[in-house]
Design a protein around this motif. Structure first.
Motif, PDB file in Angstrom:
ATOM      1  N   MET A 165       0.843  -1.186   0.000  1.00 21.33           N
ATOM      2  CA  MET A 165       0.000   0.000   0.000  1.00 21.33           C
ATOM      3  C   MET A 165       0.889   1.250   0.000  1.00 21.33           C
ATOM      4  N   LEU A 166       0.477   2.260  -0.752  1.00 23.96           N
ATOM      5  CA  LEU A 166       1.230   3.505  -0.853  1.00 23.96           C
ATOM      6  C   LEU A 166       0.387   4.672  -0.367  1.00 23.96           C
ATOM      7  N   THR A 167       1.046   5.690   0.126  1.00 23.77           N
ATOM      8  CA  THR A 167       0.381   6.922   0.512  1.00 23.77           C
ATOM      9  C   THR A 167       0.784   8.020  -0.471  1.00 23.77           C
ATOM     10  N   ILE A 168      -0.189   8.811  -0.892  1.00 23.83           N
ATOM     11  CA  ILE A 168       0.091   9.919  -1.805  1.00 23.83           C
ATOM     12  C   ILE A 168       0.509  11.123  -0.977  1.00 23.83           C
ATOM     13  N   GLU A 169       1.724  11.604  -1.225  1.00 22.94           N
ATOM     14  CA  GLU A 169       2.288  12.668  -0.398  1.00 22.94           C
ATOM     15  C   GLU A 169       2.005  14.061  -0.941  1.00 22.94           C
ATOM     16  N   SER A 170       1.966  14.206  -2.255  1.00 25.27           N
ATOM     17  CA  SER A 170       1.730  15.521  -2.863  1.00 25.27           C
ATOM     18  C   SER A 170       1.409  15.327  -4.342  1.00 25.27           C
ATOM     19  N   LEU A 171       1.081  16.433  -5.014  1.00 23.72           N
ATOM     20  CA  LEU A 171       0.833  16.400  -6.456  1.00 23.72           C
ATOM     21  C   LEU A 171       1.905  17.189  -7.185  1.00 23.72           C
ATOM     22  N   THR A 172       2.269  16.720  -8.365  1.00 19.67           N
ATOM     23  CA  THR A 172       3.149  17.493  -9.233  1.00 19.67           C
ATOM     24  C   THR A 172       2.341  18.614  -9.884  1.00 19.67           C
ATOM     25  N   HIS A 173       3.031  19.499 -10.621  1.00 18.43           N
ATOM     26  CA  HIS A 173       2.320  20.587 -11.307  1.00 18.43           C
ATOM     27  C   HIS A 173       1.454  20.075 -12.439  1.00 18.43           C
ATOM     28  N   LEU A 174       1.629  18.798 -12.819  1.00 15.62           N
ATOM     29  CA  LEU A 174       0.782  18.188 -13.845  1.00 15.62           C
ATOM     30  C   LEU A 174      -0.352  17.370 -13.249  1.00 15.62           C
ATOM     31  N   GLY A 175      -0.453  17.358 -11.929  1.00 16.17           N
ATOM     32  CA  GLY A 175      -1.549  16.654 -11.271  1.00 16.17           C
ATOM     33  C   GLY A 175      -1.267  15.197 -10.974  1.00 16.17           C
ATOM     34  N   MET A 176      -0.036  14.751 -11.151  1.00 17.23           N
ATOM     35  CA  MET A 176       0.324  13.370 -10.827  1.00 17.23           C
ATOM     36  C   MET A 176       0.677  13.276  -9.348  1.00 17.23           C
ATOM     37  N   GLY A 177       0.243  12.161  -8.718  1.00  9.71           N
ATOM     38  CA  GLY A 177       0.481  11.988  -7.289  1.00  9.71           C
ATOM     39  C   GLY A 177       1.842  11.383  -6.999  1.00  9.71           C
ATOM     40  N   ARG A 178       2.610  12.026  -6.124  1.00 12.71           N
ATOM     41  CA  ARG A 178       3.902  11.476  -5.686  1.00 12.71           C
ATOM     42  C   ARG A 178       3.638  10.492  -4.554  1.00 12.71           C
ATOM     43  N   ALA A 179       4.036   9.246  -4.772  1.00  9.03           N
ATOM     44  CA  ALA A 179       3.750   8.201  -3.788  1.00  9.03           C
ATOM     45  C   ALA A 179       4.876   8.067  -2.770  1.00  9.03           C
ATOM     46  N   SER A 180       4.561   7.416  -1.662  1.00  9.97           N
ATOM     47  CA  SER A 180       5.495   7.294  -0.538  1.00  9.97           C
ATOM     48  C   SER A 180       6.684   6.394  -0.843  1.00  9.97           C
ATOM     49  N   ASP A 181       6.658   5.645  -1.948  1.00 15.18           N
ATOM     50  CA  ASP A 181       7.816   4.823  -2.302  1.00 15.18           C
ATOM     51  C   ASP A 181       8.927   5.654  -2.939  1.00 15.18           C
ATOM     52  N   GLY A 182       8.662   6.950  -3.152  1.00 14.95           N
ATOM     53  CA  GLY A 182       9.677   7.839  -3.673  1.00 14.95           C
ATOM     54  C   GLY A 182       9.917   7.753  -5.161  1.00 14.95           C
ATOM     55  N   GLN A 183       9.147   6.917  -5.875  1.00 21.04           N
ATOM     56  CA  GLN A 183       9.378   6.784  -7.311  1.00 21.04           C
ATOM     57  C   GLN A 183       8.101   6.742  -8.147  1.00 21.04           C
ATOM     58  N   SER A 184       7.002   6.373  -7.574  1.00 19.99           N
ATOM     59  CA  SER A 184       5.765   6.239  -8.339  1.00 19.99           C
ATOM     60  C   SER A 184       5.076   7.586  -8.508  1.00 19.99           C
ATOM     61  N   LEU A 185       4.619   7.865  -9.741  1.00 21.32           N
ATOM     62  CA  LEU A 185       3.768   9.010 -10.046  1.00 21.32           C
ATOM     63  C   LEU A 185       2.452   8.465 -10.564  1.00 21.32           C
ATOM     64  N   LEU A 186       1.375   8.709  -9.835  1.00 17.29           N
ATOM     65  CA  LEU A 186       0.101   8.066 -10.124  1.00 17.29           C
ATOM     66  C   LEU A 186      -0.950   9.101 -10.528  1.00 17.29           C
ATOM     67  N   PRO A 187      -1.767   8.780 -11.561  1.00 20.09           N
ATOM     68  CA  PRO A 187      -2.797   9.726 -12.001  1.00 20.09           C
ATOM     69  C   PRO A 187      -4.057   9.643 -11.144  1.00 20.09           C
ATOM     70  N   ARG A 188      -4.750  10.763 -11.068  1.00 17.04           N
ATOM     71  CA  ARG A 188      -6.093  10.836 -10.497  1.00 17.04           C
ATOM     72  C   ARG A 188      -6.163  10.363  -9.050  1.00 17.04           C
ATOM     73  N   VAL A 189      -5.159  10.775  -8.296  1.00 13.38           N
ATOM     74  CA  VAL A 189      -5.128  10.533  -6.861  1.00 13.38           C
ATOM     75  C   VAL A 189      -4.961  11.894  -6.177  1.00 13.38           C
ATOM     76  N   LEU A 190      -5.099  11.900  -4.848  1.00 10.06           N
ATOM     77  CA  LEU A 190      -5.022  13.142  -4.091  1.00 10.06           C
ATOM     78  C   LEU A 190      -4.124  12.977  -2.866  1.00 10.06           C
ATOM     79  N   PRO A 191      -3.504  14.056  -2.394  1.00 11.71           N
ATOM     80  CA  PRO A 191      -2.632  13.967  -1.218  1.00 11.71           C
ATOM     81  C   PRO A 191      -3.361  13.374  -0.007  1.00 11.71           C
ATOM     82  N   GLY A 192      -2.648  12.503   0.699  1.00 16.07           N
ATOM     83  CA  GLY A 192      -3.198  11.869   1.892  1.00 16.07           C
ATOM     84  C   GLY A 192      -3.900  10.553   1.618  1.00 16.07           C
TER      85      GLY A 192
END
Length: 400
Positions: free
Chosen positions: A1-28
């Motif tokens: 399981m991953l936690t979304i920490e923030s969004l990039t300027h393109l709206g991709m979610g930065r995940a807690s694994d430090g490498q995944s960028l996921l679409p259509r997710v939100l911080p927290g």
């Protein structure tokens, strides 16, 4: 399981694994990611909502319909604030202005033939799959109503395996359509296209760079002055966005006597400003300036407007040329206007209204003006591209 920490300027979610960028997710949010890349929301954010458009899951036209309007507004504002702060600029941000749904008056769609007819719509995200969007929540009702015409055009313009681009702009007397295709425009096809334009009430139909038919001039109004833009010419995405930007530019330039409008386009700012000041419009595209000039000559109660065709990236107006003006309006493309900003900074111009669609280049250019002795009392973010990562900025610069 991953936690979304923030969004990039393109709206991709930065995940807690430090490498995944996921679409259509939100911080927290806590999410599971399947091996095929499918994202499952385990713990949703309080800012998550049901998308207002039924096409959201399949269409790639929008990125942020899964978030509340308030969240998207704050996220967009924050993108610009951080870009400006990174350049060490201290200013006041006015409230963001967001265009309503179903207000996009111009769109670039794709068309593809099928066994039963044609598909017209947007591509899915990062894919060449085309999705029909008859209930799109972005486009104006007039653009949605033009879909049958665009489908009929696709049947005529597209091979069975190819795809065409359709740029359609809302105009008061019928859609203005530009077709980009590899298919040859034959005399017989001209006849068929003319019949189609009449059948569906198109105001103008252009095939690549060649006009096919113009039943009614597809005029746009800039401050009450009608202008017929060249096919596919730049136009602010929504009337609301244009009005917001214009109101800000008029406020900044309210005491001007002679204005230079840089990257003037077809006159979005030039013609309204000409109601109370002389304006010199500079633009790299001849066709746009020709349209602007015709609009001015046919307008009423406008002060003198002059035009100049010039590549402002390679040949910016120099300080000796700028001395004729007390105020500048500048609305460059995404690359910004680094060369022109240099000469503005070195000039004696007292007031600058700057409009931009790129926070990074805007902040760079703004920093140069601040270093040259300009104050920037306020900035405003304008969201014409609802539910997308794109933003517009308008800012006031006054020389100390």
């Amino acid at each position: 399981m991953l936690t979304i920490e923030s969004l990039t300027h393109l709206g991709m979610g930065r995940a807690s694994d430090g490498q995944s960028l996921l679409p259509r997710v939100l911080p927290g949010e806590e999410v599971d990611v399947a091996q095929d890349g499918t994202v499952r929301i385990v713990t949703p954010s309080v800012n998550r909502v049901a998308p207002p458009c039924r096409h959201f899951k399949s269409c790639g036209g929008c990125a942020m319909q899964h978030a509340t309007d308030a969240f998207v507004a704050d996220w967009k504002q924050d993108i610009v604030v951080k870009a400006v702060q990174a350049r060490g600029i201290d200013t006041v941000f006015r409230d963001i202005a967001t265009s309503p749904s179903q207000s996009r008056r111009r769109a670039k769609l794709s068309g593809r033939r099928t066994k039963k007819g044609a598909i017209v719509g947007f591509h899915t995200r990062a894919s060449d799959t085309l999705v029909q969007v008859p209930d799109c929540r972005l486009l104006t009702p007039a653009l949605i109503d033009s879909f049958p015409a665009l489908e009929a055009l696709t049947v005529l313009a597209c091979s069975r395996k190819g795809e065409i681009d359709l740029t359609v702009t809302e105009a008061s007397l019928g859609p203005d359509v530009l077709v980009a295709t590899d298919k040859e425009l034959t005399p017989q096809l001209r006849v068929e296209l003319a019949g189609l334009a009449n059948q569906f009430g198109l105001s103008r139909l252009v095939w690549n760079d060649e006009p096919v038919v113009m039943i009614n001039p597809p005029a746009q109004e800039f401050g009450g002055t009608g202008v017929v833009p060249p096919p596919g010419a730049f136009l602010q995405a929504t009337k609301h966005g244009e009005a917001t930007l214009l109101a800000a530019v008029e406020e900044i330039t309210m005491n001007a006597n002679r204005i230079v409008d840089l990257f003037a386009g077809c006159g979005t700012f030039t013609l309204p400003l000409a109601k109370r000041a002389e304006v010199h419009a500079v633009e790299g595209e001849v066709a746009m300036l020709d349209a602007l000039d015709r609009g001015w000559r046919e307008g009423h109660q406008l002060r003198r407007v002059t035009t100049e065709t010039r590549d402002l990236f390679r040949r910016p107006l120099e300080t000796d040329e700028l001395r004729h003006f007390d105020t500048a309006v500048i609305d460059p493309p995404r690359a910004g206007a680094e060369a022109q900003i240099e000469t503005l900074a070195a000039s004696e111009i007292k007031t600058i209204a700057m409009v931009s669609c790129n926070p990074v280049t805007f902040a760079r250019d703004a920093r140069r003006l601040v270093d040259a002795g300009f104050d920037t009392p306020w900035m405003q973010v304008v969201d014409q591209f609802r539910w997308s990562p794109h933003v517009e900025i308008v800012a006031s610069f006054t020389r100390k």
